[in-house]
Design an enzyme around this catalytic site. Structure first.
Site, PDB file in Angstrom:
ATOM      1  N   LEU A 117       0.868  -1.166   0.000  1.00  0.00           N
ATOM      2  CA  LEU A 117       0.000   0.000   0.000  1.00  0.00           C
ATOM      3  C   LEU A 117       0.907   1.219   0.000  1.00  0.00           C
ATOM      4  O   LEU A 117       1.628   1.464   0.971  1.00  0.00           O
ATOM      5  CB  LEU A 117      -0.899   0.027   1.245  1.00  0.00           C
ATOM      6  CG  LEU A 117      -1.663  -1.245   1.595  1.00  0.00           C
ATOM      7  CD1 LEU A 117      -2.563  -0.998   2.797  1.00  0.00           C
ATOM      8  CD2 LEU A 117      -2.473  -1.737   0.417  1.00  0.00           C
ATOM      9  N   ASP A 128      -1.598  10.628  11.578  1.00  0.00           N
ATOM     10  CA  ASP A 128      -1.831   9.927  10.315  1.00  0.00           C
ATOM     11  C   ASP A 128      -3.328   9.960  10.042  1.00  0.00           C
ATOM     12  O   ASP A 128      -4.118   9.438  10.814  1.00  0.00           O
ATOM     13  CB  ASP A 128      -1.325   8.484  10.421  1.00  0.00           C
ATOM     14  CG  ASP A 128      -1.257   7.767   9.082  1.00  0.00           C
ATOM     15  OD1 ASP A 128      -1.988   8.160   8.150  1.00  0.00           O
ATOM     16  OD2 ASP A 128      -0.479   6.802   8.961  1.00  0.00           O
ATOM     17  N   ARG A 132      -4.765   8.802   7.162  1.00  0.00           N
ATOM     18  CA  ARG A 132      -5.107   7.926   6.042  1.00  0.00           C
ATOM     19  C   ARG A 132      -6.233   6.951   6.382  1.00  0.00           C
ATOM     20  O   ARG A 132      -6.406   6.555   7.533  1.00  0.00           O
ATOM     21  CB  ARG A 132      -3.870   7.131   5.592  1.00  0.00           C
ATOM     22  CG  ARG A 132      -2.874   7.957   4.812  1.00  0.00           C
ATOM     23  CD  ARG A 132      -1.625   7.183   4.478  1.00  0.00           C
ATOM     24  NE  ARG A 132      -0.826   6.895   5.668  1.00  0.00           N
ATOM     25  CZ  ARG A 132       0.374   6.327   5.631  1.00  0.00           C
ATOM     26  NH1 ARG A 132       0.899   5.987   4.471  1.00  0.00           N
ATOM     27  NH2 ARG A 132       1.046   6.119   6.753  1.00  0.00           N
ATOM     28  N   THR A 173       5.587  -3.867   4.239  1.00  0.00           N
ATOM     29  CA  THR A 173       5.447  -2.666   5.070  1.00  0.00           C
ATOM     30  C   THR A 173       6.298  -2.789   6.317  1.00  0.00           C
ATOM     31  O   THR A 173       6.614  -3.898   6.767  1.00  0.00           O
ATOM     32  CB  THR A 173       3.982  -2.431   5.471  1.00  0.00           C
ATOM     33  OG1 THR A 173       3.873  -1.168   6.130  1.00  0.00           O
ATOM     34  CG2 THR A 173       3.465  -3.529   6.404  1.00  0.00           C
TER      35      THR A 173
END
Length: 390
Positions: free
Chosen positions: A232, A308, A310, A331
């Protein structure tokens, strides 16, 4: 995986009314217009302070002081000197002396003036801070969705509702934002040989309201019966396109594609969530704060955002449309693992994805590890001040 599989997963949808209204509201806020937000009890006329038209601002400032106030986040309130819990969502600010333009700008943006000495230093003694309600919180949610600084000026119109065609129901805001992610559809795809992966194609996804597109870079032919190697990747204009040394985004992007090619297949989701979801303009503002000495976390908080912002629901929807149920996730961020698991995508394995530091991003990587919980060696403190990235 082939085109037929992707297209067969597509079920054409029409945009819902709440989705359309939310996106119209976003457009109005970005233009500096005042927007009616209706609830069961009343209508609140709101405008984003960052973009507000001068004539519209004058209308707010001429309204009765008792019915006009400013909304800011708990993060911003804390940094203005108010005794507010750091992780509270939204607060109301009011002043018995009205809402002077200069003070509004100081409340909203910590870097609006190059002459820092001219900024008011006693805002917390001149303004009163009170808790907000759910409607206020939804107003700030909408402004964040517009990628504007999270601060609004509000006039409360009690016992009225507004039939303005641009008005939005407060109950529609969260629903509309979620529907934008859930309504993603495959709209196009093409073979695009890449420098690090000649066998690759790009699949484009668009929500039914015609909003921002997300992309999937499909390398090789992933076996959907096995966990698929994926990453991602939140878009980073400065790192991905310009090769900025302030972050590790560009190397992570190209490194992931190369690793997928070497492994035989994989999928990189290129998500339109610049600057950890705060947008490019706000990321540049955060850079200015970092140059003044803040780290990447504190810069976001000073602007009024969370560390964050997102949302990984679009990523989960994209994977479902691609037929992917289980992944090997590239990640260093355990939050991404948890987010996909919570959204129904099984993370069979976390694959480390660490890039070599340089003299400009050591501080940024150090903060990622010490404050962001990223899983890599942070034993060496930074030699440079921290930087912002995705």
């Amino acid at each position: 995986m082939n085109t037929a599989i992707i297209q067969s997963s597509l079920k054409p949808q029409l945009a819902s009314e709440c989705l359309i209204q939310v996106e119209r509201a976003v457009s109005e806020l970005r233009r500096g217009r005042a927007l009616p937000v209706n609830s069961d009890r009343n209508t609140r006329l709101i405008a984003a302070i960052e973009t507000i038209d001068p004539e519209v601002l004058e209308q707010f400032q001429s309204s009765p002081v008792s019915s006009t106030y400013v909304l800011i986040t708990g993060q911003r309130a804390k940094r203005l000197g108010f005794n507010a819990p750091e992780h509270a969502t939204v607060y109301r600010l009011s002043s018995p002396n009205g809402l002077p333009t200069e003070e509004l700008r100081a409340v909203t943006d910590p870097i609006w003036s190059k002459d820092r000495a001219s900024l008011p230093t006693d805002l917390s003694t001149k303004w009163s801070l009170t808790a907000c309600d759910e409607v206020d919180a939804m107003c700030i949610k909408l402004i964040k969705h517009a990628e504007l600084l999270p601060a609004a000026i509000v006039t409360d119109r009690k016992n009225t509702t507004d039939a303005n065609p641009w008005s939005v129901q407060s109950s529609q805001i969260l629903q509309g934002i979620e529907q934008q992610a859930r309504s993603l559809q495959v709209v196009s795809e093409a073979q695009v040989p890449l420098e690090d992966a000649e066998l690759a194609r790009i699949v484009a996804f668009r929500p039914t309201d015609g909003g921002t597109e997300h992309l999937a870079i499909v390398v090789g032919e992933p076996d959907l019966t096995q966990p698929v190697l994926i990453r991602l990747h939140s878009e980073c204009f400065t790192g991905d396109l310009l090769g900025s040394l302030r972050c590790d985004c560009g190397p992570q992007l190209r490194g992931a594609i190369a690793q997928m090619s070497q492994a035989g297949s994989g999928i990189l989701l290129y998500l339109a969530q610049e600057g950890r979801g705060i947008g490019l303009i706000n990321k540049l503002r955060a850079y200015q704060l970092q140059d003044a000495g803040l780290d990447t976390v504190d810069a976001n908080l000073a602007l009024g955002f969370e560390e964050d912002e997102r949302d990984y629901l679009p990523a989960a929807q994209m994977l479902q449309l691609l037929g992917v149920k289980s992944v090997r996730l590239m990640t260093n961020n355990p939050r991404k693992v948890q987010a996909l698991n919570n959204l129904g995508i099984e993370v069979a394995e976390r694959v480390a994805h660490v890039m070599t530091a340089n003299q400009h991003n050591r501080g940024y990587l150090f903060t990622k590890g010490t404050r962001g919980g990223h899983l890599f060696d942070v034993s060496h403190p930074p030699k440079k001040r921290d930087e912002q990235s995705n």
